[in-house]
Structure formats: structure tokens, C-alpha cells
Design a protein around this motif. Structure first.
Motif, PDB file in Angstrom:
ATOM      1  N   ASP A 277     -75.473  25.314  47.161  1.00  0.00           N
ATOM      2  CA  ASP A 277     -74.883  24.176  46.486  1.00  0.00           C
ATOM      3  C   ASP A 277     -73.375  24.259  46.655  1.00  0.00           C
ATOM      4  OD1 ASP A 277     -73.765  25.847  44.525  1.00  0.00           O
ATOM      5  OD2 ASP A 277     -75.623  25.788  43.388  1.00  0.00           O
ATOM      6  N   SER A 278     -72.652  23.323  46.092  1.00  0.00           N
ATOM      7  CA  SER A 278     -71.209  23.308  46.329  1.00  0.00           C
ATOM      8  C   SER A 278     -70.437  23.953  45.187  1.00  0.00           C
ATOM      9  CB  SER A 278     -70.734  21.873  46.552  1.00  0.00           C
ATOM     10  OG  SER A 278     -71.121  21.091  45.450  1.00  0.00           O
ATOM     11  N   ALA A 279     -71.170  24.686  44.314  1.00  0.00           N
ATOM     12  CA  ALA A 279     -70.512  25.260  43.147  1.00  0.00           C
ATOM     13  C   ALA A 279     -69.501  26.336  43.522  1.00  0.00           C
ATOM     14  CB  ALA A 279     -71.553  25.853  42.208  1.00  0.00           C
ATOM     15  N   PHE A 280     -69.539  26.785  44.778  1.00  0.00           N
ATOM     16  CA  PHE A 280     -68.664  27.865  45.182  1.00  0.00           C
ATOM     17  C   PHE A 280     -67.308  27.365  45.669  1.00  0.00           C
ATOM     18  CE2 PHE A 280     -71.569  31.261  44.652  1.00  0.00           C
ATOM     19  CZ  PHE A 280     -72.808  30.672  44.788  1.00  0.00           C
ATOM     20  N   THR A 281     -67.120  26.072  45.716  1.00  0.00           N
ATOM     21  CA  THR A 281     -65.826  25.541  46.129  1.00  0.00           C
ATOM     22  C   THR A 281     -64.918  25.480  44.907  1.00  0.00           C
ATOM     23  OG1 THR A 281     -66.959  24.201  47.779  1.00  0.00           O
ATOM     24  CG2 THR A 281     -64.677  23.617  47.279  1.00  0.00           C
ATOM     25  N   PRO A 282     -63.820  26.236  44.908  1.00  0.00           N
ATOM     26  CA  PRO A 282     -62.959  26.221  43.726  1.00  0.00           C
ATOM     27  C   PRO A 282     -62.147  24.938  43.636  1.00  0.00           C
ATOM     28  CG  PRO A 282     -62.008  27.596  45.436  1.00  0.00           C
ATOM     29  CD  PRO A 282     -63.328  27.109  45.964  1.00  0.00           C
ATOM     30  N   ALA A 283     -61.484  24.754  42.499  1.00  0.00           N
ATOM     31  CA  ALA A 283     -60.642  23.569  42.321  1.00  0.00           C
ATOM     32  C   ALA A 283     -59.325  23.775  43.061  1.00  0.00           C
ATOM     33  CB  ALA A 283     -60.372  23.370  40.832  1.00  0.00           C
ATOM     34  N   PHE A 284     -59.002  22.847  43.931  1.00  0.00           N
ATOM     35  CA  PHE A 284     -57.759  22.956  44.687  1.00  0.00           C
ATOM     36  C   PHE A 284     -56.672  22.172  43.947  1.00  0.00           C
ATOM     37  CE2 PHE A 284     -60.914  23.648  48.203  1.00  0.00           C
ATOM     38  CZ  PHE A 284     -60.728  25.011  48.224  1.00  0.00           C
ATOM     39  N   ASP A 285     -56.319  22.734  42.783  1.00  0.00           N
ATOM     40  CA  ASP A 285     -55.439  22.037  41.851  1.00  0.00           C
ATOM     41  C   ASP A 285     -54.084  22.733  41.714  1.00  0.00           C
ATOM     42  OD1 ASP A 285     -56.271  24.356  40.685  1.00  0.00           O
ATOM     43  OD2 ASP A 285     -57.171  23.436  38.920  1.00  0.00           O
ATOM     44  N   PHE A 286     -53.742  23.512  42.737  1.00  0.00           N
ATOM     45  CA  PHE A 286     -52.451  24.211  42.797  1.00  0.00           C
ATOM     46  C   PHE A 286     -52.352  25.341  41.759  1.00  0.00           C
ATOM     47  CE2 PHE A 286     -50.543  19.908  44.334  1.00  0.00           C
ATOM     48  CZ  PHE A 286     -51.325  19.981  45.477  1.00  0.00           C
ATOM     49  N   THR A 287     -53.484  25.794  41.244  1.00  0.00           N
ATOM     50  CA  THR A 287     -53.481  26.949  40.346  1.00  0.00           C
ATOM     51  C   THR A 287     -52.737  28.102  41.021  1.00  0.00           C
ATOM     52  OG1 THR A 287     -55.579  26.347  39.311  1.00  0.00           O
ATOM     53  CG2 THR A 287     -54.984  28.677  39.234  1.00  0.00           C
ATOM     54  N   GLY A 288     -51.878  28.743  40.275  1.00  0.00           N
ATOM     55  CA  GLY A 288     -51.201  29.953  40.751  1.00  0.00           C
ATOM     56  C   GLY A 288     -50.030  29.723  41.668  1.00  0.00           C
ATOM     57  N   LEU A 289     -49.715  28.459  41.945  1.00  0.00           N
ATOM     58  CA  LEU A 289     -48.609  28.193  42.874  1.00  0.00           C
ATOM     59  C   LEU A 289     -47.322  27.955  42.100  1.00  0.00           C
ATOM     60  CD1 LEU A 289     -50.475  25.899  45.413  1.00  0.00           C
ATOM     61  CD2 LEU A 289     -50.182  28.375  45.479  1.00  0.00           C
TER      62      LEU A 289
END
Ligand code: SF4
Length: 289
Positions: A277-289
Motif C-alpha cells: 500500500d502507499s502508507a510507506f510514503t512519508p509527508a513531503f511537508d518540509f519537516t526538518g528543513l
């Protein structure tokens, strides 16, 4: 770099003025830098891998699960100095390693950032396998663990999926070089890989013959004992128009390839069905940048 030849596309463009196939300029661009728990256990461990998800991709497979990064260039530009600060932050958060995900367009900038701050944890190079030999030489002595894909043997399939008919020849040479650089896999007392090359292969629907050829190559041409992760998580993507890639793989397809993997004496990791499933794609929301 006035004429970019960092990857096998060899666009020879000046990336301070324009962009090549990867769509990236000279400033590091990422979409997330955070602890990541969805890698193999020897990479993610219990504390997580310090994954840095870079924008742009030198391969751009039509079925990519990180489409917004690889095809659309989604990301935030940061300085080399900020990149070094992020390395330190990930280390301080307890990351088992720094994990550079499809970072090839930014090798010179990453090397500069590592000169500013290099944490005492393994450096992992998470790659499509489509790497130029000169660029791999730049990484020698810096990268501790290579995590390359070996995607397809068929030139037709590589042309269809990634406009890279030379994918197999290039990746085969790259994987041999990676294995040469790292030597055999070495793990710490907690089972976290400290040195070595771990190869990933994602089974595509309708492509089991090609998968078996990939496994043959690994068994015949790479050092015995090289770990291999056999992945069944293929998830159809709405933007992928290649015929036949619009469905998950079947149990029968997985069993066929898994039997071949076992018959060849390969070892490493195989996946549960629940991972499809696609649950392994993290959120590309600039976390940690
Ligand atoms: S890194 Fe980008 S610009 Fe450079 S050769 Fe590869 S695709 Fe072209």
C-alpha cells in the motif's frame, strides 16, 4: 560545475543558469529530513534512519511513489550550511545513520556539508542504481552503506519506464563498484548496518521474468552474501500510463520470484503482503528543513 555530468544522463548544462533532466539547480532542494522507520530493519533499527529526501531524480520512473519530488521538483531550497545543521539535528535526534535519498544531483554540495559537519554514524546512499562511475568515485570513503535499487534488465522496460534504455548496463557496473567500495556487510551489536551494500528489487506487475533476470545478475555477478531486499510493495500510480503497470502484483507473481530468490541462495529481506500500500510514503511537508 559548469557542465553537469553527475549522472549517466550527462546533460552538460550549467545548472546555475538552466536545468537538465533532473530539473535541479545548484542549490540543495529537499522535501523532508526526519527520522524514518520504513527502511529495512538494518537501516531503520529502533530509533529510525535519518532520511534526507532530495527533490529531483536522475531516473524518474513512471511508477515512482515519490512522484511529487522526482517528477515535479517539489521541495525547499536550503544552503549547504543549513544542510550541515540538519545532519547534526538528525544525529542528535538519535538517527542510526544519515540516509541520502536520490541525492545524486547534489553530490558536490553534500560533500561540502559533510566537511562542515560529519556525524559519527554511517552515511547511507539510497540510490536508483543509475549512477555514473566518476560520481561514485567522489563518494568513495565517504559513503559507508550503499542502498541501490536494481530495477530492470530489459532495455525496453527501462526505456518505457524511465527513458533510460542503458539502465541495466549502467546500474550493473555501479553496483559492482558499490560492492567493491564497501566490502561485505558489517553490522553492529544491534544489527544496524555499518558497512556494505544492500540491494533492493521491486517486483513489477507482469514482469516476473525480468525480476528473475535481475536476481540472476545479483547471484552471478556480485559478491556472494550481498544482501537483497525483495519488495512487493508496487503501488499503481495514476500518472503512470505504461500498459500493465496499473495493478499491484499478484500473490502468484510474488511467489514465483520469491522461489527463484530462494533457489539462488539469496538472502536479506522479503516483504509481507501488508506492505503493498502507499502508507510507506512519508509527508513531503518540509519537516526538518
Ligand atoms: S544530475 Fe541532473 S543535470 Fe546533471 S547530468 Fe544528471 S540529470 Fe543532467
Amino acid at each position: 560545475m559548469t557542465q553537469c555530468t553527475l549522472c549517466p544522463r550527462k546533460c552538460r548544462v550549467n545548472r546555475s543558469e538552466t536545468t537538465g533532466f533532473c530539473g535541479m539547480g545548484n542549490t540543495p532542494k529537499l522535501a523532508r529530513a526526519a527520522l524514518h522507520f520504513w527502511e529495512e530493519p538494518c537501516i531503520a533499527g529502533t530509533k529510525g534512519s535519518g532520511a534526507l529526501f532530495f527533490s529531483g531524480c536522475t531516473l524518474r520512473c513512471c511508477y515512482c511513489q515519490n512522484h511529487s519530488l522526482s517528477h515535479q521538483g517539489h521541495g525547499k531550497e536550503i544552503s549547504v550550511e543549513r544542510l550541515a545543521e540538519i545532519f547534526q539535528s538528525l544525529y542528535e535526534q538519535g538517527a542510526h545513520n544519515l540516509n541520502f535519498v536520490t541525492a545524486t544531483p547534489f553530490v558536490p554540495q553534500i560533500l561540502k556539508a559533510l566537511e562542515i559537519y560529519k556525524p559519527p554514524i554511517p552515511i547511507v546512499w539510497n540510490s536508483s542504481g543509475y549512477e555514473a562511475m566518476d560520481t561514485l568515485k567522489m563518494l568513495e570513503g565517504v559513503v559507508d552503506v550503499y542502498l541501490p535499487d536494481m530495477k530492470h534488465v530489459s532495455s525496453r522496460l527501462s526505456a518505457l519506464c524511465a527513458k533510460a534504455p542503458d539502465y541495466f548496463e549502467v546500474a550493473a557496473a555501479a553496483l559492482k563498484e558499490m560492492c567493491r567500495q564497501t566490502g561485505p556487510a558489517v553490522y553492529d551489536e544491534n544489527g544496524i548496518m555499518q558497512k556494505g551494500t544492500l540491494i533492493r528489487h521491486l517486483i513489477l506487475p507482469g514482469c516476473t521474468q525480468d525480476s528473475m533476470q535481475v536476481l540472476n545478475f545479483i547471484a552471478e555477478s556480485l559478491p556472494k552474501g550481498t544482501p537483497v531486499a525483495l519488495m512487493r510493495q508496487y503501488t499503481p500510480q495514476p500518472f503512470c500510463t505504461v500498459k500493465g503497470l496499473d495493478r499491484p502484483i499478484t500473490d502468484a507473481e510474488y511467489s514465483r520470484v520469491l522461489s527463484h530468490y530462494e533457489a539462488l541462495g539469496l538472502s536479506g529481506y522479503t516483504q509481507e503482503k501488508s506492505s503493498s500500500d502507499s502508507a510507506f510514503t512519508p509527508a513531503f511537508d518540509f519537516t526538518g528543513l
